[in-house]
Design a protein around this motif. Structure first.
Motif, PDB file in Angstrom:
ATOM      1  N   ARG A 105       0.844  -1.193   0.000  1.00  0.00           N
ATOM      2  CA  ARG A 105       0.000   0.000   0.000  1.00  0.00           C
ATOM      3  C   ARG A 105       0.882   1.246   0.000  1.00  0.00           C
ATOM      4  NH1 ARG A 105      -3.568   0.112   4.909  1.00  0.00           N
ATOM      5  NH2 ARG A 105      -3.468  -2.125   4.596  1.00  0.00           N
ATOM      6  N   TYR A 106       1.935   1.190   0.821  1.00  0.00           N
ATOM      7  CA  TYR A 106       2.868   2.307   0.927  1.00  0.00           C
ATOM      8  C   TYR A 106       3.584   2.553  -0.402  1.00  0.00           C
ATOM      9  CZ  TYR A 106       7.489   4.152   2.305  1.00  0.00           C
ATOM     10  OH  TYR A 106       8.664   4.836   2.380  1.00  0.00           O
ATOM     11  N   MET A 107       3.898   1.447  -1.120  1.00  0.00           N
ATOM     12  CA  MET A 107       4.572   1.588  -2.420  1.00  0.00           C
ATOM     13  C   MET A 107       3.569   1.926  -3.523  1.00  0.00           C
ATOM     14  SD  MET A 107       7.838   0.959  -1.909  1.00  0.00           S
ATOM     15  CE  MET A 107       8.466   0.748  -3.568  1.00  0.00           C
ATOM     16  N   GLY A 108       2.267   1.843  -3.232  1.00  0.00           N
ATOM     17  CA  GLY A 108       1.243   2.101  -4.245  1.00  0.00           C
ATOM     18  C   GLY A 108       1.202   1.015  -5.301  1.00  0.00           C
ATOM     19  N   MET A 109       1.462  -0.242  -4.875  1.00  0.00           N
ATOM     20  CA  MET A 109       1.531  -1.344  -5.837  1.00  0.00           C
ATOM     21  C   MET A 109       0.691  -2.521  -5.362  1.00  0.00           C
ATOM     22  SD  MET A 109       5.539  -1.372  -6.743  1.00  0.00           S
ATOM     23  CE  MET A 109       6.334   0.025  -7.497  1.00  0.00           C
ATOM     24  N   ASP A 110       0.499  -3.459  -6.279  1.00  0.00           N
ATOM     25  CA  ASP A 110      -0.267  -4.661  -5.961  1.00  0.00           C
ATOM     26  C   ASP A 110       0.615  -5.864  -6.311  1.00  0.00           C
ATOM     27  OD1 ASP A 110      -2.415  -6.012  -5.094  1.00  0.00           O
ATOM     28  OD2 ASP A 110      -3.504  -5.956  -6.996  1.00  0.00           O
ATOM     29  N   ALA A 111       0.509  -6.946  -5.567  1.00  0.00           N
ATOM     30  CA  ALA A 111       1.307  -8.142  -5.874  1.00  0.00           C
ATOM     31  C   ALA A 111       0.706  -9.326  -5.143  1.00  0.00           C
ATOM     32  CB  ALA A 111       2.759  -7.934  -5.438  1.00  0.00           C
ATOM     33  N   ASP A 112       1.167 -10.527  -5.520  1.00  0.00           N
ATOM     34  CA  ASP A 112       0.655 -11.758  -4.928  1.00  0.00           C
ATOM     35  C   ASP A 112       1.419 -12.052  -3.628  1.00  0.00           C
ATOM     36  OD1 ASP A 112      -0.035 -14.324  -4.264  1.00  0.00           O
ATOM     37  OD2 ASP A 112      -0.145 -14.994  -6.355  1.00  0.00           O
ATOM     38  N   ILE A 113       0.777 -11.755  -2.501  1.00  0.00           N
ATOM     39  CA  ILE A 113       1.440 -11.873  -1.199  1.00  0.00           C
ATOM     40  C   ILE A 113       1.733 -13.340  -0.859  1.00  0.00           C
ATOM     41  CG2 ILE A 113       1.071 -11.554   1.295  1.00  0.00           C
ATOM     42  CD1 ILE A 113      -0.236  -8.867   0.586  1.00  0.00           C
ATOM     43  N   SER A 114       0.774 -14.237  -1.129  1.00  0.00           N
ATOM     44  CA  SER A 114       1.011 -15.658  -0.805  1.00  0.00           C
ATOM     45  C   SER A 114       2.210 -16.189  -1.581  1.00  0.00           C
ATOM     46  CB  SER A 114      -0.183 -16.527  -1.169  1.00  0.00           C
ATOM     47  OG  SER A 114      -1.347 -15.938  -0.742  1.00  0.00           O
ATOM     48  N   LYS A 115       2.300 -15.807  -2.847  1.00  0.00           N
ATOM     49  CA  LYS A 115       3.404 -16.289  -3.676  1.00  0.00           C
ATOM     50  C   LYS A 115       4.741 -15.774  -3.127  1.00  0.00           C
ATOM     51  CE  LYS A 115       5.023 -16.166  -8.393  1.00  0.00           C
ATOM     52  NZ  LYS A 115       4.951 -15.301  -9.534  1.00  0.00           N
ATOM     53  N   ALA A 116       4.761 -14.496  -2.733  1.00  0.00           N
ATOM     54  CA  ALA A 116       6.001 -13.917  -2.192  1.00  0.00           C
ATOM     55  C   ALA A 116       6.421 -14.660  -0.925  1.00  0.00           C
ATOM     56  CB  ALA A 116       5.803 -12.435  -1.905  1.00  0.00           C
ATOM     57  N   LEU A 117       5.465 -14.996  -0.070  1.00  0.00           N
ATOM     58  CA  LEU A 117       5.796 -15.718   1.169  1.00  0.00           C
ATOM     59  C   LEU A 117       6.284 -17.126   0.855  1.00  0.00           C
ATOM     60  CD1 LEU A 117       2.922 -14.472   3.505  1.00  0.00           C
ATOM     61  CD2 LEU A 117       5.363 -13.953   3.694  1.00  0.00           C
ATOM     62  N   GLU A 118       5.645 -17.773  -0.123  1.00  0.00           N
ATOM     63  CA  GLU A 118       6.091 -19.114  -0.516  1.00  0.00           C
ATOM     64  C   GLU A 118       7.513 -19.098  -1.044  1.00  0.00           C
ATOM     65  OE1 GLU A 118       3.349 -21.031  -3.249  1.00  0.00           O
ATOM     66  OE2 GLU A 118       1.842 -20.820  -1.648  1.00  0.00           O
ATOM     67  N   ARG A 119       7.846 -18.076  -1.810  1.00  0.00           N
ATOM     68  CA  ARG A 119       9.182 -18.017  -2.426  1.00  0.00           C
ATOM     69  C   ARG A 119      10.298 -17.960  -1.393  1.00  0.00           C
ATOM     70  NH1 ARG A 119       9.804 -14.194  -7.647  1.00  0.00           N
ATOM     71  NH2 ARG A 119      11.366 -15.710  -8.231  1.00  0.00           N
ATOM     72  N   GLN A 139      14.350 -12.658   8.732  1.00  0.00           N
ATOM     73  CA  GLN A 139      15.216 -12.389   7.590  1.00  0.00           C
ATOM     74  C   GLN A 139      14.502 -12.788   6.290  1.00  0.00           C
ATOM     75  OE1 GLN A 139      17.719 -10.713   8.322  1.00  0.00           O
ATOM     76  NE2 GLN A 139      19.070 -10.762   6.548  1.00  0.00           N
ATOM     77  N   ARG A 140      13.841 -13.937   6.312  1.00  0.00           N
ATOM     78  CA  ARG A 140      13.085 -14.387   5.131  1.00  0.00           C
ATOM     79  C   ARG A 140      11.992 -13.380   4.787  1.00  0.00           C
ATOM     80  NH1 ARG A 140      12.624 -20.527   4.664  1.00  0.00           N
ATOM     81  NH2 ARG A 140      14.320 -21.359   5.910  1.00  0.00           N
ATOM     82  N   LEU A 141      11.297 -12.886   5.822  1.00  0.00           N
ATOM     83  CA  LEU A 141      10.226 -11.911   5.576  1.00  0.00           C
ATOM     84  C   LEU A 141      10.814 -10.606   5.019  1.00  0.00           C
ATOM     85  CD1 LEU A 141       7.232 -11.187   5.689  1.00  0.00           C
ATOM     86  CD2 LEU A 141       7.519 -10.572   8.111  1.00  0.00           C
ATOM     87  N   GLY A 142      11.983 -10.253   5.532  1.00  0.00           N
ATOM     88  CA  GLY A 142      12.662  -9.049   5.019  1.00  0.00           C
ATOM     89  C   GLY A 142      12.996  -9.198   3.541  1.00  0.00           C
ATOM     90  N   ILE A 143      13.435 -10.383   3.155  1.00  0.00           N
ATOM     91  CA  ILE A 143      13.762 -10.631   1.743  1.00  0.00           C
ATOM     92  C   ILE A 143      12.476 -10.588   0.910  1.00  0.00           C
ATOM     93  CG2 ILE A 143      14.673 -12.347   0.119  1.00  0.00           C
ATOM     94  CD1 ILE A 143      16.687 -13.132   2.389  1.00  0.00           C
ATOM     95  N   ALA A 144      11.400 -11.193   1.440  1.00  0.00           N
ATOM     96  CA  ALA A 144      10.109 -11.155   0.713  1.00  0.00           C
ATOM     97  C   ALA A 144       9.665  -9.710   0.505  1.00  0.00           C
ATOM     98  CB  ALA A 144       9.053 -11.929   1.499  1.00  0.00           C
ATOM     99  N   ARG A 145       9.809  -8.889   1.547  1.00  0.00           N
ATOM    100  CA  ARG A 145       9.378  -7.487   1.439  1.00  0.00           C
ATOM    101  C   ARG A 145      10.229  -6.729   0.427  1.00  0.00           C
ATOM    102  NH1 ARG A 145       9.101  -4.048   6.853  1.00  0.00           N
ATOM    103  NH2 ARG A 145      11.360  -4.279   6.689  1.00  0.00           N
ATOM    104  N   SER A 146      11.538  -7.056   0.388  1.00  0.00           N
ATOM    105  CA  SER A 146      12.416  -6.314  -0.528  1.00  0.00           C
ATOM    106  C   SER A 146      12.073  -6.583  -1.993  1.00  0.00           C
ATOM    107  CB  SER A 146      13.882  -6.668  -0.260  1.00  0.00           C
ATOM    108  OG  SER A 146      14.166  -7.979  -0.714  1.00  0.00           O
TER     109      SER A 146
END
Ligand SMILES: Nc1ncnc2c1ncn2[C@@H]1O[C@H](COP(=O)(O)OP(=O)(O)OP(=O)(O)O)[C@@H](O)[C@H]1O
Ligand SMILES: [Mg+2]
Length: 240
Positions: A105-119, A139-146
């Protein structure tokens, strides 16, 4: 538009209270490469990544992402970079998915959150609040967020910090798959063996400047038996 370099610095200097941490540093990172930054504690790795992410103002010179000045043109740079710098901070009482949705929301973008967490191997964390995460899970969550907003350039400060060997291998595979999609990755580390296995080119920072910039494959051929000693010498300040 194609740019020659994904990230470059031009006579980049950073002083803290009169002490020179980076001194006319020149670095050129090509598009789509995985580039490693090595240096001892206090060498300036985090400072350099912060300058590239537009989080710090250079004392002199500049850092550029896709040819835009990271400090003076930060608005044009931010959407193109994803960063994980030092310890990632989260909303502790919220779960992983909620944290990522706030970031999007802060970045003003949309993406597949489940997929990012799975990755990043967090597909099954469910509703657990981040306050209950281990260091490696953070650390994994930080990488997903990046990477969730599909940036062209990833700036990762010690991304494997706190990860177990299985996770390290998973992250290495993830970085290679992102690289194959054209993402440029800069990562810092103190762990020589990891850098050698993951990156294509490596730079060593010591005394505020680069004491080495080389292709890892060439280094392995040239220093078959003494690569560790050679890199340590460079980290201690041995000249380029
Ligand atoms: N905000 C600041 N104010 C004053 N000095 C700082 C600041 N940030 C960094 N420094 C100094 O700059 C130098 C480089 O710090 P930096 O954190 O970039 O090193 P590093 O290579 O990331 O080290 P580490 O491997 O321990 O993470 C250190 O001497 C540090 O004390
Ligand atoms: Mg650091």
């Amino acid at each position: 538009m194609e740019h020659q370099f994904a990230v470059h610095t031009n006579r980049l200097c950073k002083e803290f209270y009169g002490k020179n941490v980076l001194n006319r540093l020149e670095m050129k990172v090509k598009q789509g490469e995985i580039y490693g930054i090595l240096g001892v504690n206090g060498a300036g790795k985090t400072t350099l990544l912060k300058l590239m992410a537009g989080l710090l103002e250079p004392t002199e010179g500049g850092a550029y992402v896709l040819a835009k000045n990271a400090w003076t043109q930060r608005d044009q740079v931010l959407g193109n970079i994803g960063s994980l710098i030092e310890v990632p901070y989260f909303y502790e009482h919220l779960n992983a998915a909620h944290n990522l949705s706030i970031h999007l929301r802060y970045m003003g973008m949309d993406a597949d959150i489940s997929k990012a967490l799975e990755r990043v191997g967090l597909g099954d964390v469910g509703d657990k609040p981040v306050s209950k995460f281990s260091l490696g899970m953070r650390q994994r969550l930080g990488i997903a967020r990046s990477m969730i907003h599909s940036p062209k350039v990833l700036l990762l400060d010690e991304p494997i910090n706190g990860l177990d060997p299985v996770a390290i291998k998973e992250m290495r595979d993830l970085f290679i798959s992102l690289k194959n999609q054209g993402v440029t990755i800069l990562l810092s580390s103190h762990i020589l063996s990891e850098v050698i296995q993951t990156v294509e080119r490596v730079a060593v920072i010591a005394n505020g400047t680069l004491t080495l910039e080389a292709n890892v494959k060439d280094l392995i051929v040239e220093h078959e038996n003494n690569l560790e000693d050679f890199l340590i010498e460079k980290m201690r300040g041995g000249k380029l």
